[in-house]
Design an enzyme around this catalytic site. Sequence first.
Site, PDB file in Angstrom:
ATOM      1  N   GLN A  99       7.150 -53.313 -37.220  1.00  0.00           N
ATOM      2  CA  GLN A  99       7.427 -54.210 -36.135  1.00  0.00           C
ATOM      3  C   GLN A  99       8.848 -54.033 -35.069  1.00  0.00           C
ATOM      4  O   GLN A  99       9.397 -54.170 -35.390  1.00  0.00           O
ATOM      5  CB  GLN A  99       7.692 -54.997 -36.961  1.00  0.00           C
ATOM      6  CG  GLN A  99       6.143 -55.544 -37.422  1.00  0.00           C
ATOM      7  CD  GLN A  99       6.256 -56.871 -38.509  1.00  0.00           C
ATOM      8  OE1 GLN A  99       6.807 -56.580 -39.823  1.00  0.00           O
ATOM      9  NE2 GLN A  99       5.832 -58.023 -38.061  1.00  0.00           N
ATOM     10  N   HIS A 117       6.134 -54.616 -30.967  1.00  0.00           N
ATOM     11  CA  HIS A 117       7.051 -55.497 -30.372  1.00  0.00           C
ATOM     12  C   HIS A 117       8.186 -54.689 -29.514  1.00  0.00           C
ATOM     13  O   HIS A 117       8.723 -55.063 -29.159  1.00  0.00           O
ATOM     14  CB  HIS A 117       8.116 -56.006 -31.391  1.00  0.00           C
ATOM     15  CG  HIS A 117       7.519 -56.856 -32.205  1.00  0.00           C
ATOM     16  ND1 HIS A 117       7.798 -56.994 -33.708  1.00  0.00           N
ATOM     17  CD2 HIS A 117       6.147 -57.213 -32.601  1.00  0.00           C
ATOM     18  CE1 HIS A 117       7.858 -57.783 -34.470  1.00  0.00           C
ATOM     19  NE2 HIS A 117       6.521 -58.262 -33.686  1.00  0.00           N
ATOM     20  N   CYS A 125      11.418 -53.724 -15.852  1.00  0.00           N
ATOM     21  CA  CYS A 125      11.710 -54.504 -14.096  1.00  0.00           C
ATOM     22  C   CYS A 125      10.118 -55.307 -14.404  1.00  0.00           C
ATOM     23  O   CYS A 125       9.812 -55.527 -14.458  1.00  0.00           O
ATOM     24  CB  CYS A 125      11.898 -53.782 -12.818  1.00  0.00           C
ATOM     25  SG  CYS A 125      11.795 -55.188 -12.015  1.00  0.00           S
ATOM     26  N   GLY A 244      11.624 -58.177 -52.459  1.00  0.00           N
ATOM     27  CA  GLY A 244      11.856 -59.741 -52.216  1.00  0.00           C
ATOM     28  C   GLY A 244      10.208 -60.027 -52.171  1.00  0.00           C
ATOM     29  O   GLY A 244       9.162 -59.731 -51.551  1.00  0.00           O
TER      30      GLY A 244
HETATM   31 ZN   LIG Z   1      11.580 -53.798  -9.936  1.00  0.00          ZN
END
Ligand SMILES: [Zn+2]
Length: 267
Positions: A99, A117, A125, A244
Site C-alpha cells: 500500500q 496505490h 498526465c 496496534g
Molecule cells: Zn499529456
Amino acid sequence: MQIPSLRDFIARHRRLFVLTGAGVSTDSGIADYRDANGEWKRSPPVSFQAFMGSAATRQRYWARSLVGWRRLRRARPNAAHGALARLERQGRMELLVTQNVDGLHQAAGSVQVIDLHGRLDQVQCMDCHDLLPRDELQAELLRRNPGWNGLLARPAPDGDADLDGLPFGEFAVPPCARCGGLLKPDVVFFGESVPRPRVDTAMQRLERADAVLVVGSSLMVYSGYRFVQAAAQSGKPVAAINLGRTRADGLLTLKVSEPCALALAAV
Ligand SMILES: [Zn+2]
C-alpha cells in the site's frame, strides 16, 4: 513469545502472499505514505476530487511536494524491506502487494511487487496518459519556481500555520509537456479507486498462495483489507505483524505486536 510462532508460520507456508503498509517504511523515516508529498502530518491528504477540480489545490499540492519529494527520494530501505526481499529470493513468496507509494521494496531487491496505490516517483498526465519520472517534473517545478526551494526548506516552528501564510497562488504548476494536460502523481488519492486490473491480478495471485502475511498495516483502508477478507473466506491462514490493532484482528491466525524490522529480522 510471538517470534517463534511467526518463524513457524513462515516455515510452514511456502507460498506467502505478503501485504505491506506504512509500518514497513517508518524505520526509513517515512511517517505515513498518505502525506509523503510533504512532511506535514496534520494537514489532511488531498482528495482526488479537490485535486482534479481546483487549480488552487494543485498549486498548494505541488508547492508542498517540491519540498516533500526531496526528503522522500533520499529514503532508503530498512531491515524489514531487506528481509522480505530475501524471502522472495528464497522462493518463499507468491507476491508482495504494498500500500506504500515509496518504491522501497523494489529498492531493497523485491521483484514480484504490486504497488496497489501507485508510486510517487512517477507522474501521469490525466489527459494523454503519458508517464514521466517525478525527478523530471521536480526539475521543471524548480525552474518555474526558483524562490520556493529555499523558502519552504526552512524548518517551520509550526509547519502548517507557516505554510498557510505562503502565497500558493503564485506557484507555477507545469502542464504536460506533450499535450498541455493536467499532471498528477501516479498514486491513488483519497476518493479514487485502485485500477481494477491491479486488484484482479493480485486476487489471482492470492488464489495461488497458501497463506497471507500482513506487515505494518492496520488494514483500515478497504483496498488492502479486501485481500485478507478473501483469504479468510477461502480458508487461508493470515498472520499480521503490526503495532496496534488491525481491522482484521478477528480473522488472524497469528498476531505479532512488534516493530516490523525487529520481528522480520528475528525470523
Ligand atoms: Zn499529456
